[in-house]
Design an enzyme around this catalytic site. Sequence first.
Site, PDB file in Angstrom:
ATOM      1  N   CYS A  68      -1.309 -13.906   0.057  1.00 56.45           N
ATOM      2  CA  CYS A  68      -0.545 -13.633   1.283  1.00 56.45           C
ATOM      3  C   CYS A  68      -1.292 -14.033   2.552  1.00 56.45           C
ATOM      4  CB  CYS A  68      -0.164 -12.163   1.367  1.00 56.45           C
ATOM      5  SG  CYS A  68       0.786 -11.625  -0.036  1.00 56.45           S
ATOM      6  N   HIS A 124       1.683  -9.779   8.473  1.00 55.43           N
ATOM      7  CA  HIS A 124       2.261 -10.136   7.173  1.00 55.43           C
ATOM      8  C   HIS A 124       3.235  -9.032   6.778  1.00 55.43           C
ATOM      9  CE1 HIS A 124       2.854 -11.070   3.074  1.00 55.43           C
ATOM     10  NE2 HIS A 124       2.040 -10.142   2.592  1.00 55.43           N
ATOM     11  N   ASN A 175       8.625  -9.321   0.900  1.00 59.19           N
ATOM     12  CA  ASN A 175       7.304  -9.944   1.029  1.00 59.19           C
ATOM     13  C   ASN A 175       7.390 -11.381   0.508  1.00 59.19           C
ATOM     14  OD1 ASN A 175       4.674 -10.807   0.750  1.00 59.19           O
ATOM     15  ND2 ASN A 175       3.919  -8.943  -0.223  1.00 59.19           N
TER      16      ASN A 175
HETATM   17  N1  ACO Z   1      11.914   2.919  -7.531  1.00 56.85           N
HETATM   18  C1  ACO Z   1      11.768   4.250  -7.741  1.00 56.85           C
HETATM   19  N2  ACO Z   1      10.569   4.806  -8.029  1.00 56.85           N
HETATM   20  C2  ACO Z   1       9.505   3.999  -8.095  1.00 56.85           C
HETATM   21  C3  ACO Z   1       9.620   2.610  -7.893  1.00 56.85           C
HETATM   22  C4  ACO Z   1      10.879   2.066  -7.597  1.00 56.85           C
HETATM   23  N3  ACO Z   1      11.083   0.767  -7.374  1.00 56.85           N
HETATM   24  N4  ACO Z   1       8.379   2.059  -7.990  1.00 56.85           N
HETATM   25  C5  ACO Z   1       7.526   3.060  -8.267  1.00 56.85           C
HETATM   26  N5  ACO Z   1       8.216   4.216  -8.338  1.00 56.85           N
HETATM   27  C6  ACO Z   1       7.680   5.570  -8.601  1.00 56.85           C
HETATM   28  C7  ACO Z   1       6.377   5.528  -9.348  1.00 56.85           C
HETATM   29  O1  ACO Z   1       6.585   5.429 -10.737  1.00 56.85           O
HETATM   30  C8  ACO Z   1       5.781   6.861  -8.958  1.00 56.85           C
HETATM   31  O2  ACO Z   1       6.375   7.865  -9.733  1.00 56.85           O
HETATM   32  P1  ACO Z   1       5.503   9.122 -10.251  1.00 56.85           P
HETATM   33  O3  ACO Z   1       5.054   9.810  -8.984  1.00 56.85           O
HETATM   34  O4  ACO Z   1       6.493   9.878 -11.061  1.00 56.85           O
HETATM   35  O5  ACO Z   1       4.368   8.526 -11.018  1.00 56.85           O
HETATM   36  C9  ACO Z   1       6.245   7.060  -7.524  1.00 56.85           C
HETATM   37  O6  ACO Z   1       7.380   6.176  -7.348  1.00 56.85           O
HETATM   38  C10 ACO Z   1       5.208   6.701  -6.473  1.00 56.85           C
HETATM   39  O7  ACO Z   1       4.614   5.462  -6.821  1.00 56.85           O
HETATM   40  P2  ACO Z   1       3.517   4.777  -5.939  1.00 56.85           P
HETATM   41  O8  ACO Z   1       3.104   3.471  -6.569  1.00 56.85           O
HETATM   42  O9  ACO Z   1       2.438   5.762  -5.615  1.00 56.85           O
HETATM   43  O10 ACO Z   1       4.370   4.482  -4.602  1.00 56.85           O
HETATM   44  P3  ACO Z   1       3.892   4.001  -3.208  1.00 56.85           P
HETATM   45  O11 ACO Z   1       4.316   4.937  -2.188  1.00 56.85           O
HETATM   46  O12 ACO Z   1       2.460   3.558  -3.225  1.00 56.85           O
HETATM   47  O13 ACO Z   1       4.784   2.682  -3.007  1.00 56.85           O
HETATM   48  C11 ACO Z   1       4.502   0.298  -3.138  1.00 56.85           C
HETATM   49  C12 ACO Z   1       4.663   1.605  -3.921  1.00 56.85           C
HETATM   50  C13 ACO Z   1       5.740   0.072  -2.336  1.00 56.85           C
HETATM   51  C14 ACO Z   1       4.284  -0.831  -4.131  1.00 56.85           C
HETATM   52  C15 ACO Z   1       3.270   0.401  -2.192  1.00 56.85           C
HETATM   53  O14 ACO Z   1       2.187   0.916  -2.900  1.00 56.85           O
HETATM   54  C16 ACO Z   1       2.865  -0.901  -1.555  1.00 56.85           C
HETATM   55  O15 ACO Z   1       3.595  -1.480  -0.782  1.00 56.85           O
HETATM   56  N6  ACO Z   1       1.630  -1.350  -1.809  1.00 56.85           N
HETATM   57  C17 ACO Z   1       1.025  -2.487  -1.106  1.00 56.85           C
HETATM   58  C18 ACO Z   1       1.585  -3.794  -1.535  1.00 56.85           C
HETATM   59  C19 ACO Z   1       0.847  -4.893  -0.813  1.00 56.85           C
HETATM   60  O16 ACO Z   1       0.571  -4.811   0.365  1.00 56.85           O
HETATM   61  N7  ACO Z   1       0.458  -5.951  -1.510  1.00 56.85           N
HETATM   62  C20 ACO Z   1      -0.378  -6.944  -0.878  1.00 56.85           C
HETATM   63  C21 ACO Z   1       0.282  -8.174  -0.581  1.00 56.85           C
HETATM   64  S1  ACO Z   1       1.141  -8.901  -1.941  1.00 56.85           S
HETATM   65  C22 ACO Z   1       0.368 -10.418  -2.375  1.00 56.85           C
HETATM   66  O17 ACO Z   1      -0.726 -10.754  -2.006  1.00 56.85           O
HETATM   67  C23 ACO Z   1       1.145 -11.312  -3.347  1.00 56.85           C
END
Ligand code: ACO
Length: 326
Positions: free
Chosen positions: A113, A253, A283
């Site tokens: 990214c 980003h 993204n």
């Molecule tokens: N729908 C419903 N529930 C979900 C989903 C979904 N799509 N995805 C995960 N959950 C659940 C999980 O299973 C978890 O359930 P549990 O508590 O029963 O275990 C709960 O939601 C919380 O999951 P987390 O992973 O802790 O959720 P979080 O608030 O962290 O959000 C997300 C997840 C959106 C992926 C976030 O962590 C994020 O955006 N991370 C950064 C991504 C990023 O910046 N990447 C870098 C760039 S990408 C690149 O370089 C290609």
Amino acid sequence: MKRSRIVGSGSYVPKMVLTNFDLESMVNTSDEWIIERTGIRERRIAGKDEAASDLAYEASQRALKSSGIKAKDIDLIILATTTPDMVFPSTACLLQDRLNAKKAVAFDVSAACSGFIYSLSVADQFIKEGIYKTALVVGSEVLSRITDWNDRATCILFGDGAGAVVLQASSDRRGIISVHLHSDGALKDLLYIPGGGSRNPASKKTIEKGLHYIKMRGNETFKVAVRKLEEVALEAINSNNLKPSDIDLFIPHQANLRIIQAIAKRLNLSMDKVLVNIDRYGNTSAASIPIALDEAVSEGRLKEGDLILMEAFGGGLTWASALLRW
Ligand code: ACO
């Protein structure tokens, strides 16, 4: 002092829209969860015949048109992508051919990214040194091809698109003021694609195991992203003896609206100075910043002399910022 200046921009996103409601029928998720956790409402998905070079070509044609520069006059093409058309030749070479940019030197940059800012930095060096006069810098991604559509934790995040800018030497105060790049390979396991390279070449087994898809430890990535993005934004601001309030437009980003809001809060920037389009595109990795910049231009959000701060974070891990005077 010689600087390189953006003299044209363009972007392209595929026609097909995939909404959160569409995803509800594919994995166990909801529109409400996706909006609350990411800010994304919909994303674009490339057609079967569209590869990264095709999206890049459309965005580049628009950037060239807006700059008034002809393809034959481009000296350098740098293309950032994690989803090249093929392992080689580079997608930049394929783009060079499509554009008929005969004299251009063309190569890809792989920094996930952060790829667009990394590429901008390389082009900036060549222009500042007087080696090349005109550069085309492109971010193009077809992430839908490396997304595991059964993994609800990642498939909700990504979209396809491309953005491009034309850079030329400038002798006034406008242009790229500074770029700050960082990498930490020790954090490689937070975000990666294990299969398809020389470590785990594509085979029936790698396909069955889904090793050709994005693997991400989202929550840990999120925390590192907020910390590193704040640091690299302040690095750009402090090294130029500026204050966050001097920034006219912040183009982060587009990975997660909560990350963007957290950074804006830490920098004490009001959200009306922040470009957000993640709701419509998700993204798009290396394409997200040039798409957002092009949107700012077409919406008339930039005037001459404005100070723009861009920053990105991605697999590697890599992170980067760029400060520009428009
Ligand atoms: N729908 C419903 N529930 C979900 C989903 C979904 N799509 N995805 C995960 N959950 C659940 C999980 O299973 C978890 O359930 P549990 O508590 O029963 O275990 C709960 O939601 C919380 O999951 P987390 O992973 O802790 O959720 P979080 O608030 O962290 O959000 C997300 C997840 C959106 C992926 C976030 O962590 C994020 O955006 N991370 C950064 C991504 C990023 O910046 N990447 C870098 C760039 S990408 C690149 O370089 C290609």
